[in-house]
Write a protein that holds these residues in place. Structure first.
Motif, PDB file in Angstrom:
ATOM      1  N   SER A  81     -32.792 -69.202 -44.656  1.00  0.00           N
ATOM      2  CA  SER A  81     -32.887 -67.752 -44.469  1.00  0.00           C
ATOM      3  C   SER A  81     -34.316 -67.303 -44.191  1.00  0.00           C
ATOM      4  O   SER A  81     -35.279 -67.884 -44.681  1.00  0.00           O
ATOM      5  CB  SER A  81     -32.331 -67.021 -45.690  1.00  0.00           C
ATOM      6  OG  SER A  81     -33.049 -67.379 -46.847  1.00  0.00           O
ATOM      7  N   LEU A  82     -34.404 -66.248 -43.385  1.00  0.00           N
ATOM      8  CA  LEU A  82     -35.688 -65.605 -43.127  1.00  0.00           C
ATOM      9  C   LEU A  82     -35.458 -64.106 -43.000  1.00  0.00           C
ATOM     10  O   LEU A  82     -34.330 -63.647 -42.855  1.00  0.00           O
ATOM     11  CB  LEU A  82     -36.355 -66.177 -41.871  1.00  0.00           C
ATOM     12  CG  LEU A  82     -35.620 -66.125 -40.534  1.00  0.00           C
ATOM     13  CD1 LEU A  82     -35.711 -64.756 -39.872  1.00  0.00           C
ATOM     14  CD2 LEU A  82     -36.206 -67.152 -39.578  1.00  0.00           C
ATOM     15  N   GLU A  83     -36.556 -63.349 -43.047  1.00  0.00           N
ATOM     16  CA  GLU A  83     -36.442 -61.899 -42.927  1.00  0.00           C
ATOM     17  C   GLU A  83     -37.738 -61.309 -42.395  1.00  0.00           C
ATOM     18  O   GLU A  83     -38.803 -61.932 -42.463  1.00  0.00           O
ATOM     19  CB  GLU A  83     -36.072 -61.251 -44.260  1.00  0.00           C
ATOM     20  CG  GLU A  83     -37.166 -61.315 -45.313  1.00  0.00           C
ATOM     21  CD  GLU A  83     -36.772 -60.624 -46.609  1.00  0.00           C
ATOM     22  OE1 GLU A  83     -35.573 -60.568 -46.933  1.00  0.00           O
ATOM     23  OE2 GLU A  83     -37.697 -60.148 -47.309  1.00  0.00           O
ATOM     24  N   TRP A  84     -37.617 -60.106 -41.859  1.00  0.00           N
ATOM     25  CA  TRP A  84     -38.790 -59.329 -41.474  1.00  0.00           C
ATOM     26  C   TRP A  84     -38.464 -57.853 -41.649  1.00  0.00           C
ATOM     27  O   TRP A  84     -37.303 -57.459 -41.654  1.00  0.00           O
ATOM     28  CB  TRP A  84     -39.229 -59.635 -40.043  1.00  0.00           C
ATOM     29  CG  TRP A  84     -38.297 -59.151 -38.964  1.00  0.00           C
ATOM     30  CD1 TRP A  84     -38.344 -57.959 -38.285  1.00  0.00           C
ATOM     31  CD2 TRP A  84     -37.166 -59.862 -38.427  1.00  0.00           C
ATOM     32  NE1 TRP A  84     -37.319 -57.880 -37.369  1.00  0.00           N
ATOM     33  CE2 TRP A  84     -36.583 -59.042 -37.430  1.00  0.00           C
ATOM     34  CE3 TRP A  84     -36.576 -61.111 -38.691  1.00  0.00           C
ATOM     35  CZ2 TRP A  84     -35.451 -59.417 -36.711  1.00  0.00           C
ATOM     36  CZ3 TRP A  84     -35.459 -61.487 -37.967  1.00  0.00           C
ATOM     37  CH2 TRP A  84     -34.909 -60.655 -36.994  1.00  0.00           C
ATOM     38  N   SER A  85     -39.505 -57.050 -41.819  1.00  0.00           N
ATOM     39  CA  SER A  85     -39.345 -55.600 -41.895  1.00  0.00           C
ATOM     40  C   SER A  85     -39.530 -55.048 -40.494  1.00  0.00           C
ATOM     41  O   SER A  85     -40.536 -55.332 -39.838  1.00  0.00           O
ATOM     42  CB  SER A  85     -40.373 -54.998 -42.850  1.00  0.00           C
ATOM     43  OG  SER A  85     -40.103 -55.427 -44.163  1.00  0.00           O
ATOM     44  N   ASP A  86     -38.563 -54.277 -40.038  1.00  0.00           N
ATOM     45  CA  ASP A  86     -38.596 -53.800 -38.661  1.00  0.00           C
ATOM     46  C   ASP A  86     -39.568 -52.637 -38.512  1.00  0.00           C
ATOM     47  O   ASP A  86     -39.510 -51.668 -39.260  1.00  0.00           O
ATOM     48  CB  ASP A  86     -37.191 -53.376 -38.220  1.00  0.00           C
ATOM     49  CG  ASP A  86     -37.040 -53.448 -36.714  1.00  0.00           C
ATOM     50  OD1 ASP A  86     -37.294 -54.530 -36.160  1.00  0.00           O
ATOM     51  OD2 ASP A  86     -36.677 -52.435 -36.101  1.00  0.00           O
ATOM     52  N   PHE A  87     -40.460 -52.760 -37.538  1.00  0.00           N
ATOM     53  CA  PHE A  87     -41.459 -51.731 -37.280  1.00  0.00           C
ATOM     54  C   PHE A  87     -40.857 -50.556 -36.521  1.00  0.00           C
ATOM     55  O   PHE A  87     -39.793 -50.641 -35.926  1.00  0.00           O
ATOM     56  CB  PHE A  87     -42.612 -52.301 -36.448  1.00  0.00           C
ATOM     57  CG  PHE A  87     -43.474 -53.300 -37.167  1.00  0.00           C
ATOM     58  CD1 PHE A  87     -43.430 -53.447 -38.541  1.00  0.00           C
ATOM     59  CD2 PHE A  87     -44.360 -54.095 -36.459  1.00  0.00           C
ATOM     60  CE1 PHE A  87     -44.235 -54.356 -39.197  1.00  0.00           C
ATOM     61  CE2 PHE A  87     -45.170 -55.016 -37.095  1.00  0.00           C
ATOM     62  CZ  PHE A  87     -45.113 -55.143 -38.471  1.00  0.00           C
ATOM     63  N   ASP A  88     -41.601 -49.461 -36.504  1.00  0.00           N
ATOM     64  CA  ASP A  88     -41.278 -48.285 -35.703  1.00  0.00           C
ATOM     65  C   ASP A  88     -41.084 -48.693 -34.247  1.00  0.00           C
ATOM     66  O   ASP A  88     -41.834 -49.508 -33.709  1.00  0.00           O
ATOM     67  CB  ASP A  88     -42.438 -47.289 -35.826  1.00  0.00           C
ATOM     68  CG  ASP A  88     -42.317 -46.135 -34.862  1.00  0.00           C
ATOM     69  OD1 ASP A  88     -41.262 -45.473 -34.873  1.00  0.00           O
ATOM     70  OD2 ASP A  88     -43.270 -45.890 -34.105  1.00  0.00           O
ATOM     71  N   GLY A  89     -40.058 -48.136 -33.604  1.00  0.00           N
ATOM     72  CA  GLY A  89     -39.789 -48.456 -32.205  1.00  0.00           C
ATOM     73  C   GLY A  89     -39.460 -47.222 -31.401  1.00  0.00           C
ATOM     74  O   GLY A  89     -39.906 -46.114 -31.731  1.00  0.00           O
ATOM     75  N   ASN A  90     -38.650 -47.394 -30.375  1.00  0.00           N
ATOM     76  CA  ASN A  90     -38.352 -46.287 -29.467  1.00  0.00           C
ATOM     77  C   ASN A  90     -37.041 -45.567 -29.802  1.00  0.00           C
ATOM     78  O   ASN A  90     -36.563 -44.761 -29.004  1.00  0.00           O
ATOM     79  CB  ASN A  90     -38.326 -46.782 -28.018  1.00  0.00           C
ATOM     80  CG  ASN A  90     -37.307 -47.886 -27.816  1.00  0.00           C
ATOM     81  OD1 ASN A  90     -36.402 -48.062 -28.620  1.00  0.00           O
ATOM     82  ND2 ASN A  90     -37.452 -48.630 -26.739  1.00  0.00           N
ATOM     83  N   SER A  91     -36.463 -45.869 -30.938  1.00  0.00           N
ATOM     84  CA  SER A  91     -35.252 -45.199 -31.443  1.00  0.00           C
ATOM     85  C   SER A  91     -33.973 -45.537 -30.680  1.00  0.00           C
ATOM     86  O   SER A  91     -32.948 -44.911 -30.910  1.00  0.00           O
ATOM     87  CB  SER A  91     -35.433 -43.667 -31.484  1.00  0.00           C
ATOM     88  OG  SER A  91     -36.415 -43.311 -32.430  1.00  0.00           O
ATOM     89  N   MET A  92     -34.007 -46.519 -29.782  1.00  0.00           N
ATOM     90  CA  MET A  92     -32.762 -46.913 -29.109  1.00  0.00           C
ATOM     91  C   MET A  92     -31.938 -47.883 -29.953  1.00  0.00           C
ATOM     92  O   MET A  92     -30.732 -47.918 -29.845  1.00  0.00           O
ATOM     93  CB  MET A  92     -33.063 -47.523 -27.732  1.00  0.00           C
ATOM     94  CG  MET A  92     -33.544 -46.519 -26.723  1.00  0.00           C
ATOM     95  SD  MET A  92     -33.479 -47.153 -25.026  1.00  0.00           S
ATOM     96  CE  MET A  92     -34.678 -48.460 -25.071  1.00  0.00           C
TER      97      MET A  92
END
Length: 198
Positions: A81-92
């Protein structure tokens, strides 16, 4: 570490393997280069990566996207297992929206340089809105069932110039991308976007 018991090839793969005499090599690679758990070198590579690519699909919606951050933004949390925190993007939310409906994802980690590397991680994705990092909306978790290195021979030797200026700091703050100031988009920014009204 042993490889998974089910094959990673379907009849389309087999058709082309047989057409070009590749079945023996494909079977050998599956037997000797497909791993059921992350090896130490995989963990070091993944946790040192500053970017990777993610492929998702749901019905007719297919997406291949780039994810980047400071080294360590992807964390290996268990043997598979792995994970990351999703950064701010373009809202799509094209990638994560696909993953919300069809959890199969493919991750591609690449290292450019004199000794290039490439690692594929395929598995099932889950989303959690309980990110522990400031400024992040979601944590993305992947439970891998296919872990395999790929031949890196066609990866160019590129020298890193600098990290992106837009990577959020420990408070979640980041530089404002130009597109957020575009007249036709700035009023559509989410209410909680820190750049709204700037």
């Amino acid at each position: 570490m042993s490889s998974n018991s089910s094959t990673m090839f379907h009849d389309g793969h087999r058709e082309l393997q047989d057409k070009f005499d590749g079945r023996r090599m494909a079977d050998a690679l599956e037997k000797h280069r497909r791993f059921s758990e992350f090896r130490e070198q995989d963990i070091t590579f993944i946790e040192g990566a500053e970017f990777f690519f993610i492929a998702t699909a749901h019905g007719q919606s297919v997406d291949c996207s780039f994810r980047g951050g400071a080294a360590g933004f992807v964390r290996v949390t268990g043997p598979t297992s792995l994970e990351w925190s999703d950064f701010d993007g373009n809202s799509m939310y094209r990638s994560l929206g696909n993953a919300l409906r069809s959890p199969r994802v493919g991750l591609l980690f690449i290292e450019f340089g004199a000794q290039p590397k490439r690692l594929r991680v395929n598995g099932n994705c889950t989303l959690s809105d309980k990110s522990t990092i400031a400024g992040h909306k979601m944590t993305v978790q992947v439970d891998a069932d296919e872990i395999f290195p790929n031949c890196p021979r066609y990866i160019p030797n590129l020298t890193k110039a600098a990290a992106s200026a837009y990577i959020p700091d420990e408070t979640g703050a980041s530089a404002k991308p130009d597109w957020k100031s575009a007249e036709d988009l700035r009023e559509a920014l989410p209410e909680n976007d820190p750049h709204r009204g700037q």
